[in-house]
Scaffold this active site. Structure first.
Site, short mmCIF file in Angstrom:
data_model
loop_
_atom_site.label_atom_id
_atom_site.label_comp_id
_atom_site.label_asym_id
_atom_site.label_seq_id
_atom_site.Cartn_x
_atom_site.Cartn_y
_atom_site.Cartn_z
N ASP A 95 0.95 -1.47 -0.12
CA ASP A 95 0.35 -0.06 0.17
C ASP A 95 1.06 1.38 0.29
OD1 ASP A 95 -1.78 1.71 0.36
OD2 ASP A 95 -2.77 1.17 2.11
N SER A 96 0.25 2.38 -0.58
CA SER A 96 1.20 3.31 -0.69
C SER A 96 1.26 4.63 1.17
CB SER A 96 0.23 4.38 -1.54
OG SER A 96 -0.39 5.14 -0.63
N GLY A 97 0.90 3.97 2.16
CA GLY A 97 0.78 4.69 3.30
C GLY A 97 -0.67 5.91 3.04
N GLY A 98 -0.83 5.94 2.26
CA GLY A 98 -1.83 6.86 2.14
C GLY A 98 -2.97 6.91 3.61
N PHE A 99 -3.70 5.71 3.12
CA PHE A 99 -5.27 4.75 4.54
C PHE A 99 -4.26 5.53 5.77
CE2 PHE A 99 -6.65 1.99 6.87
CZ PHE A 99 -8.14 2.56 6.74
N ASP A 149 -2.90 8.31 -2.85
CA ASP A 149 -4.29 9.08 -2.60
C ASP A 149 -4.63 9.29 -1.26
OD1 ASP A 149 -4.79 6.51 -1.79
OD2 ASP A 149 -6.48 6.47 -2.18
N GLN A 192 -11.02 6.51 -7.03
CA GLN A 192 -12.11 7.19 -5.50
C GLN A 192 -13.12 8.31 -5.86
OE1 GLN A 192 -11.28 6.82 -1.70
NE2 GLN A 192 -9.41 6.59 -2.26
N GLY A 219 -12.16 3.29 -0.98
CA GLY A 219 -12.66 4.38 -0.35
C GLY A 219 -13.88 3.56 0.31
N ASP A 269 -8.38 -8.17 0.19
CA ASP A 269 -7.05 -7.84 0.61
C ASP A 269 -7.99 -7.41 2.24
OD1 ASP A 269 -5.62 -5.35 2.37
OD2 ASP A 269 -6.40 -5.26 0.18
N CYS A 307 -13.84 -28.34 7.35
CA CYS A 307 -11.86 -27.49 7.19
C CYS A 307 -11.26 -29.31 7.61
CB CYS A 307 -12.14 -26.57 7.67
SG CYS A 307 -10.16 -26.03 7.56
N CYS A 309 -7.77 -27.84 7.25
CA CYS A 309 -6.68 -26.75 7.60
C CYS A 309 -5.91 -27.83 8.85
CB CYS A 309 -6.92 -25.71 7.64
SG CYS A 309 -7.02 -25.29 9.46
N CYS A 312 -7.51 -27.44 12.45
CA CYS A 312 -8.90 -28.45 11.79
C CYS A 312 -8.83 -29.95 11.98
CB CYS A 312 -10.20 -27.81 10.63
SG CYS A 312 -10.65 -26.31 11.39
N HIS A 338 -6.68 -20.87 10.63
CA HIS A 338 -7.66 -21.25 10.36
C HIS A 338 -8.28 -20.04 9.31
CE1 HIS A 338 -11.68 -23.11 9.43
NE2 HIS A 338 -12.50 -22.15 9.88
#
Length: 380
Positions: A95-99, A149, A192, A219, A269, A307, A309, A312, A338
């Protein structure tokens, strides 16, 4: 020049806008749609890279803002980049770090040049511009970088969002020009515009006129309803090129993943699966399960009987509840494993449903088990 990040469309589902494809990166080619685990500090919480590979993870995230602060992008570059630093030989997206600047930093100020803010760690005054964000990401060395952004609240005023969209478009162009490694790293632009159709159209038009490797929709999942998010996706995703990957940022519930795929999204994500795991909340084929609840104290069945995994196959609800009750970190590891496994394998089911043209049937099954409101999936 051939983009280092490419997308190949394999099939479109007959009844929806869902796409089966491949994301081609310098560190492998991966089937889409995919869910990408988040490793904010260059580590997916409690998880070893070998375990992520074991469960089928293909691309993981790291965060520019946090890694810029600690340990610093020069150190990561000295280590050979994130892939070597964290021992991960598959895809990485930063991520750009903007958030984080807009959600974590103290006393921030935004201008045409960039964002001035105080670090959430020690109050140090810092400045992040579109060029600076890209140069940090160049040093970190991921396959996919996000342009800087502004991520304003969904319900901001029209006039504010219009000015924000226009500034984000100018920042995107500046970031592209600052890119130092175009042959090994691709940049995604971020659309956005809040809930306004004309602003989303303007943002998409501005960004698709530039040569980005892919496009993300930002956004969303910031307080609006599921119906509002789906409505924005309904009119925004068709504005994005069919020959480029499409990424919906920060979304990680089972219903939103399926709703997003139905509307043509390829990549997702979210920190959700590991965050709720730390509180004992598990995603299962039968719906949400809070294993810390007293009713599971004598339950010697797996978290999810359907499951396979690691958690489990080997441990019971009663044991995992005990671990969480006494603050043993192994309990958080098991619930995190899990939940990540569940979402990664849900997306494998989604891909197969696209092949079989029965994604809506899968959606209905998942929604029924979770008690989701299917009216949010209108138009399909």
């Amino acid at each position: 020049m051939v983009q280092p990040i490419r997308y190949r469309l394999i099939k479109k589902e007959k009844h929806t806008g869902a796409r089966l494809g491949e994301l081609i990166t310098p560190h492998g080619t991966f089937p889409t749609p995919i869910f990408m685990p988040v490793g904010t500090q260059a580590s997916v919480k409690t998880m070893a890279p070998e375990e992520l590979k074991e469960m089928g993870a293909s691309v993981i995230l790291a965060n520019t803002y946090h890694l810029w602060l600690r340990p610093g992008s020069p150190l990561v570059k000295e280590a050979g980049g994130l892939h070597q630093f964290m021992n991960w030989d598959r895809g990485i997206l930063t991520d750009s770090g903007g958030f984080q600047v807009f959600s974590l930093a103290k006393r921030r100020g935004i201008s045409e040049e960039g964002v001035t803010f105080k670090s959430h760690l020690d109050g140090q005054k810092m400045f992040l511009s579109p060029e600076k964000a890209i140069h940090i990401e160049n040093d970190l060395g991921p396959d996919i970088m996000m342009s800087l952004d502004e991520c304003p609240p969904f319900f901001e005023s029209y006039d504010y969002l219009k000015a924000s969209v226009e500034r984000t478009s100018r920042w995107a162009e500046r970031g592209l020009k600052a890119h130092r490694n175009p042959d090994t790293q691709g940049i995604f632009g971020i659309v956005q515009g809040g809930g306004y159709q004309d602003l989303r159209q303007q943002s998409a038009h501005d960004l698709t006129s530039l040569d980005f490797a892919g496009y993300s929709i930002g956004g969303l999942s910031v307080g609006e309803s599921k119906a509002e998010m789906n409505h924005v996706l309904d009119f925004t995703t068709p504005l994005l090129p069919e020959n480029k990957p499409r990424y919906l940022m920060g979304v990680g519930t089972a219903d939103s993943l399926i709703d997003g795929v139905i509307r043509g999204i390829d990549m997702f994500d979210c920190v959700l699966p590991t965050r709720i795991a730390r509180n004992g909340t598990c995603m299962t084929s039968q719906g949400r399960l809070v294993v810390k609840n007293a009713q599971y104290a004598h339950d010697f069945t797996p978290l999810d009987p359907e499951c396979d995994c690691y958690a489990c196959r080997n441990y019971t609800r009663a044991y995992i509840r005990h671990l969480l009750q006494v603050d043993e970190t192994f309990g958080i590891h098991l619930t995190s494993y899990h939940n990540l496994y569940y979402l990664i394998h849900l997306m494998a089911q989604v891909r197969q449903a696209i092949v079989d043209d029965n994604l809506l049937e899968l959606r209905d099954q998942v929604f029924e088990k979770y008690g989701f409101n299917q009216k949010n999936a209108k138009n399909f």
